[in-house]
Design an enzyme around this catalytic site. Sequence first.
Site, mmCIF file in Angstrom:
data_model
loop_
_atom_site.group_PDB
_atom_site.id
_atom_site.type_symbol
_atom_site.label_atom_id
_atom_site.label_comp_id
_atom_site.label_asym_id
_atom_site.label_seq_id
_atom_site.Cartn_x
_atom_site.Cartn_y
_atom_site.Cartn_z
ATOM 1 N N TRP A 164 52.401 45.430 56.290
ATOM 2 C CA TRP A 164 53.179 44.305 57.063
ATOM 3 C C TRP A 164 54.215 44.981 57.743
ATOM 4 O O TRP A 164 54.787 44.786 59.173
ATOM 5 C CB TRP A 164 53.954 43.563 55.907
ATOM 6 C CG TRP A 164 54.676 42.367 56.538
ATOM 7 C CD1 TRP A 164 55.992 42.277 56.329
ATOM 8 C CD2 TRP A 164 54.233 41.187 57.439
ATOM 9 N NE1 TRP A 164 56.579 40.942 56.764
ATOM 10 C CE2 TRP A 164 55.315 40.456 57.595
ATOM 11 C CE3 TRP A 164 53.141 40.855 57.975
ATOM 12 C CZ2 TRP A 164 55.456 39.108 58.259
ATOM 13 C CZ3 TRP A 164 53.055 39.722 58.832
ATOM 14 C CH2 TRP A 164 54.169 39.218 59.049
ATOM 15 N N SER A 182 64.077 47.822 54.307
ATOM 16 C CA SER A 182 63.518 46.539 54.869
ATOM 17 C C SER A 182 64.433 45.933 56.034
ATOM 18 O O SER A 182 64.719 46.604 56.916
ATOM 19 C CB SER A 182 63.296 45.419 53.846
ATOM 20 O OG SER A 182 62.217 44.784 54.056
ATOM 21 N N LYS A 191 66.316 47.859 59.049
ATOM 22 C CA LYS A 191 66.766 47.547 60.442
ATOM 23 C C LYS A 191 68.177 47.647 60.785
ATOM 24 O O LYS A 191 68.631 48.266 62.016
ATOM 25 C CB LYS A 191 66.148 46.154 60.755
ATOM 26 C CG LYS A 191 65.074 45.877 60.274
ATOM 27 C CD LYS A 191 64.595 44.387 60.313
ATOM 28 C CE LYS A 191 63.392 43.659 59.653
ATOM 29 N NZ LYS A 191 62.189 44.211 59.674
ATOM 30 N N HIS A 220 56.255 48.204 49.409
ATOM 31 C CA HIS A 220 57.629 48.004 49.865
ATOM 32 C C HIS A 220 58.453 48.093 48.822
ATOM 33 O O HIS A 220 58.704 46.991 48.147
ATOM 34 C CB HIS A 220 57.215 46.480 50.304
ATOM 35 C CG HIS A 220 58.675 46.270 51.431
ATOM 36 N ND1 HIS A 220 58.657 46.779 52.543
ATOM 37 C CD2 HIS A 220 59.496 45.112 51.156
ATOM 38 C CE1 HIS A 220 59.778 46.315 52.992
ATOM 39 N NE2 HIS A 220 60.085 45.407 52.451
HETATM 40 C C1 GCU Z 1 60.008 40.093 55.384
HETATM 41 C C2 GCU Z 1 60.188 40.289 56.873
HETATM 42 C C3 GCU Z 1 59.992 41.997 57.004
HETATM 43 C C4 GCU Z 1 61.576 42.455 56.175
HETATM 44 C C5 GCU Z 1 61.313 42.185 54.876
HETATM 45 C C6 GCU Z 1 62.522 42.377 54.040
HETATM 46 O O1 GCU Z 1 58.849 40.802 55.025
HETATM 47 O O2 GCU Z 1 59.163 39.887 57.519
HETATM 48 O O3 GCU Z 1 60.667 41.757 58.421
HETATM 49 O O4 GCU Z 1 61.637 43.751 56.498
HETATM 50 O O5 GCU Z 1 61.076 40.875 54.808
HETATM 51 O O6 GCU Z 1 63.488 42.538 54.296
HETATM 52 O O7 GCU Z 1 62.316 42.403 52.892
#
Ligand code: GCU
Length: 434
Positions: A360, A269, A273, A410
């Site tokens: 998402w 997540s 990144k 997720h």
């Molecule tokens: C949120 C955010 C995402 C990210 C995620 C996470 O949903 O919008 O960009 O990847 O949190 O880190 O769990």
Amino acid sequence: MDQAVPGAMNLHIALAALMMMSAVLAPLAAAVNYDEAKVPKYTLPDPLVMQNGEKVTSAETWRSKLRPEIIELFQTHVYGKSPGRPDGMTFKLFETADDALGGKATRKQVRVSFTGKKDGPGMDILVYLPAKSKRPVPMFINLNFYGNHSISRDPGIKLSTSWMGRRGGGVVKNRATEKSRGSNKSRYAIDMILSRGYGLATIYYGDIDPDFHDGFKNGVHGVFDKGAARPPDAWGSISAWAWGLSRAMDYFETDGDIDHKRVAVMGHSRLGKTALWAGAQDERFAIVISNNSGCGGAALSRRNFGETVGAINANFPHWFCENFKKYNKRVNDLPVDQHMLIALSAPRPVYAASAVEDRWSDPRGEFLGAKNAGPVYRLMGTDGMAADEMPALNHPIQSTIGYHIRRGGHDVTDYDWQRYLDFADNHYGRKKKE
Ligand code: GCU
């Protein structure tokens, strides 16, 4: 099939719902698009063309000219510029146990002090190595969301003393308790990793920079930022976390038990990144893996599906540099897109993983981000991604650019870890140990 499971009200769905609500309240906010037919047409920047229009046709020119140019573009427009290795940094191995996890592992805990000052800022690295394995050991490194003690019930792990506020929230509070040991263990297939002959290292991301917006006063920003005003390309939190991963690599280079030439950086997540950005900048990471990294990770920014650049900057104003906000409403003007981030790891193996219910994060956008890094990988003499179309669910692609989309939402599951271990085995030429 491409639907959220009822009852699985995860952070993404909650956020998407919140954004849809705010779209009603504030007519200017854009609604979230989940309709493939409504994704507007876009053109990706060619990852082999320099800003001056010159087409790069040799691996040598990619390395010497285009790669540094693209890193600079990501630093300037997306994540911000980080400082390098701090001069006074010290490492202190404060614990070694050869009988951890019921005798399956050697556990090491290391305090990295960024400034070398006793009470100064730093991070704790927790390392598990397979017991009695041949050293040095190839590793996976991962930043965790809830403290090192959250990845296992192991009573020997030091309880975190750092910020433990709600992710993304502003609560400055340490909530590490004996009870919270192992609270996130389902995301760490420790036994599987060790039995396949790999070590695992992890660091709490809040040690490096607490995940809420305080104007960049806490965490490493407060320590290393110079001058009163922050420039629009100053490092955001993702850059800070990636910087922390490179500091862990600095430590690995000093530890004879760790094969620092075979370290895979893996993150989930927002930390997926981060893994991509860390691997892009620091070529010491041999393999780069992003799990459900979405917008600002493997997913193409130009695709309006799920989370957008405007949404991520509004909800998490501290993650990227200030310049990135200029693209909230004109994402097509970005000089880069995320396929170029993935390409920065070339020719090293890179993997992007999606989950079908994690809309998402835009699974198709993640696939296209990975696939469109292919021309750079091929120029560097590798196979790139061995698929033209998105694969079926649970049908992993294990070329130099790897990808899978699995069932579920997720999360990091054993299925994901199995694929990452296979990927590492394949690329290191190791035989799979069942
Ligand atoms: C949120 C955010 C995402 C990210 C995620 C996470 O949903 O919008 O960009 O990847 O949190 O880190 O769990």
